[in-house]
Design a protein around this motif. Structure first.
Motif, short mmCIF file in Angstrom:
data_model
loop_
_atom_site.label_atom_id
_atom_site.label_comp_id
_atom_site.label_asym_id
_atom_site.label_seq_id
_atom_site.Cartn_x
_atom_site.Cartn_y
_atom_site.Cartn_z
N ILE A 138 43.13 37.42 28.99
CA ILE A 138 43.01 36.44 28.03
C ILE A 138 42.07 35.50 28.71
O ILE A 138 41.44 34.72 28.76
CB ILE A 138 43.24 36.35 26.89
CG1 ILE A 138 43.27 37.52 25.68
CG2 ILE A 138 42.97 35.39 25.60
CD1 ILE A 138 44.24 38.03 24.38
N ALA A 139 43.48 35.04 29.69
CA ALA A 139 43.48 33.58 30.54
C ALA A 139 42.18 33.47 31.13
O ALA A 139 41.61 32.68 31.50
CB ALA A 139 45.06 33.60 30.90
N ALA A 140 42.31 34.44 32.01
CA ALA A 140 41.28 34.93 32.87
C ALA A 140 39.57 34.72 32.41
O ALA A 140 38.72 34.20 33.09
CB ALA A 140 41.29 36.01 33.88
N GLY A 141 39.67 35.39 31.95
CA GLY A 141 38.25 35.10 30.78
C GLY A 141 38.18 33.64 30.22
O GLY A 141 36.70 33.19 30.44
N LEU A 142 38.66 33.79 29.41
CA LEU A 142 38.86 31.61 29.30
C LEU A 142 38.76 31.06 30.34
O LEU A 142 37.96 29.72 29.83
CB LEU A 142 39.68 31.51 28.28
CG LEU A 142 39.91 32.47 27.04
CD1 LEU A 142 41.27 32.11 25.90
CD2 LEU A 142 38.56 32.24 26.09
N ALA A 143 39.31 31.05 31.67
CA ALA A 143 39.27 30.34 32.27
C ALA A 143 38.44 30.12 33.08
O ALA A 143 37.58 29.25 33.06
CB ALA A 143 40.57 30.46 33.52
N THR A 202 31.03 32.92 38.80
CA THR A 202 31.77 33.32 36.98
C THR A 202 32.05 34.49 36.86
O THR A 202 33.73 35.09 36.70
CB THR A 202 31.50 32.61 35.26
OG1 THR A 202 31.09 31.56 36.31
CG2 THR A 202 32.17 33.18 34.84
N LEU A 203 31.68 35.73 37.25
CA LEU A 203 31.65 36.54 37.19
C LEU A 203 32.97 37.34 38.35
O LEU A 203 33.26 38.19 38.25
CB LEU A 203 30.64 37.47 36.93
CG LEU A 203 29.70 37.55 36.07
CD1 LEU A 203 28.42 38.43 36.40
CD2 LEU A 203 30.43 38.37 34.91
N LEU A 204 32.57 36.91 39.37
CA LEU A 204 33.89 36.97 40.58
C LEU A 204 34.91 36.31 40.84
O LEU A 204 35.99 37.01 40.57
CB LEU A 204 32.52 36.32 41.95
CG LEU A 204 31.38 37.18 42.33
CD1 LEU A 204 31.03 36.53 43.46
CD2 LEU A 204 32.17 39.10 42.45
N ALA A 205 34.61 35.29 39.49
CA ALA A 205 36.17 34.64 39.61
C ALA A 205 37.48 34.84 38.70
O ALA A 205 38.24 35.16 38.77
CB ALA A 205 35.86 32.78 38.87
N ILE A 206 36.10 35.59 37.41
CA ILE A 206 36.92 36.49 36.28
C ILE A 206 38.68 37.39 36.97
O ILE A 206 39.20 36.94 36.35
CB ILE A 206 36.92 36.52 35.35
CG1 ILE A 206 36.20 35.60 34.68
CG2 ILE A 206 37.56 37.89 34.07
CD1 ILE A 206 34.95 36.07 33.63
#
Length: 217
Positions: A12-17, A61-65
């Motif tokens: 959840i934190a990774a997605g929201l971040a 963003t897709l790579l960062a999550i």
């Protein structure tokens, strides 16, 4: 159970971040273009540099999550995960609240950049504030209780709106809420966050005890 909560909170934190960074990048670009460089608006039918920024930011963003997820999983006990989640949640909640108040009072006509672009940077800013500065409970504040209450309030209030629209045969979208429906969700999050904080203060564990939610603080 502890590993399941660890995976869930990290995901959840990774997605929201990732979403907060995506919105903050677009907001920062809008601020630069409107206030600093004072770039002229794109002509109808032209994508302009903003479209390229959108594409690159989206792929980034897709790579960062997944990278964030791995980092959060590895350094879960060292990072202030609950503070990060609280900051993110408050940033998104505040953004929607300001947009809601603007819509209720009809102060904004059309796409106002301050409301719909600049304010999108708030989630990322509050994420950093929560990560570095909201680490411990106080006499009047329970970090774990507030986060759990806000999350539960979102699920309950959001689910209630969806259930009402389904019963009323008006369910055509899971995200495009009206003013009253958005108000219900925002009020629900606030109400349950306060309830969670009160319960967390009342049943705060002893310093030697350790819960799954408090594992990262």
């Amino acid at each position: 159970m502890a590993w399941l909560m660890r995976i869930l909170i990290s995901a959840i934190a990774a997605g929201l971040a990732g979403i907060s960074i995506f919105l903050a990048t677009l907001g920062a670009y809008a601020f630069y273009g409107n206030e600093i460089a004072q770039l002229p608006p794109s002509e109808p039918g032209e994508f302009g540099d903003g479209f390229l920024i959108l594409i690159f930011t989206g792929y980034g963003t897709l790579l960062a999550i997944p990278i964030f997820f791995i980092i959060f999983m590895i350094f879960y006990k060292r990072l202030n995960m609950l503070g990060l989640l609280l900051g993110l949640g408050f940033g998104f909640w505040l953004t929607r609240l300001v947009q809601l108040l603007a819509a209720w009072t009809q102060m904004v006509d059309g796409d106002n950049p301050w409301i719909y672009d600049y304010l999108d940077m708030s989630a990322f800013i509050f994420m950093l504030v929560g990560l570095f500065f909201i680490k411990h409970d106080t006499k009047w504040f329970s970090l774990a209780g507030t986060v759990a209450g806000a999350a539960g309030g979102f699920l309950i209030s959001y689910g209630a709106v969806i259930a009402y629209r389904w019963v009323d045969n008006t369910l055509i979208s899971y995200r495009n809420f009206g003013l009253i429906e958005t108000s219900v969700v925002l009020f629900g999050v606030l109400l349950f966050a306060l309830i969670g904080n009160a319960i967390g203060k009342k049943y705060r564990q002893k310093p030697n005890d350790h819960s799954v939610l408090q594992e990262s603080t």
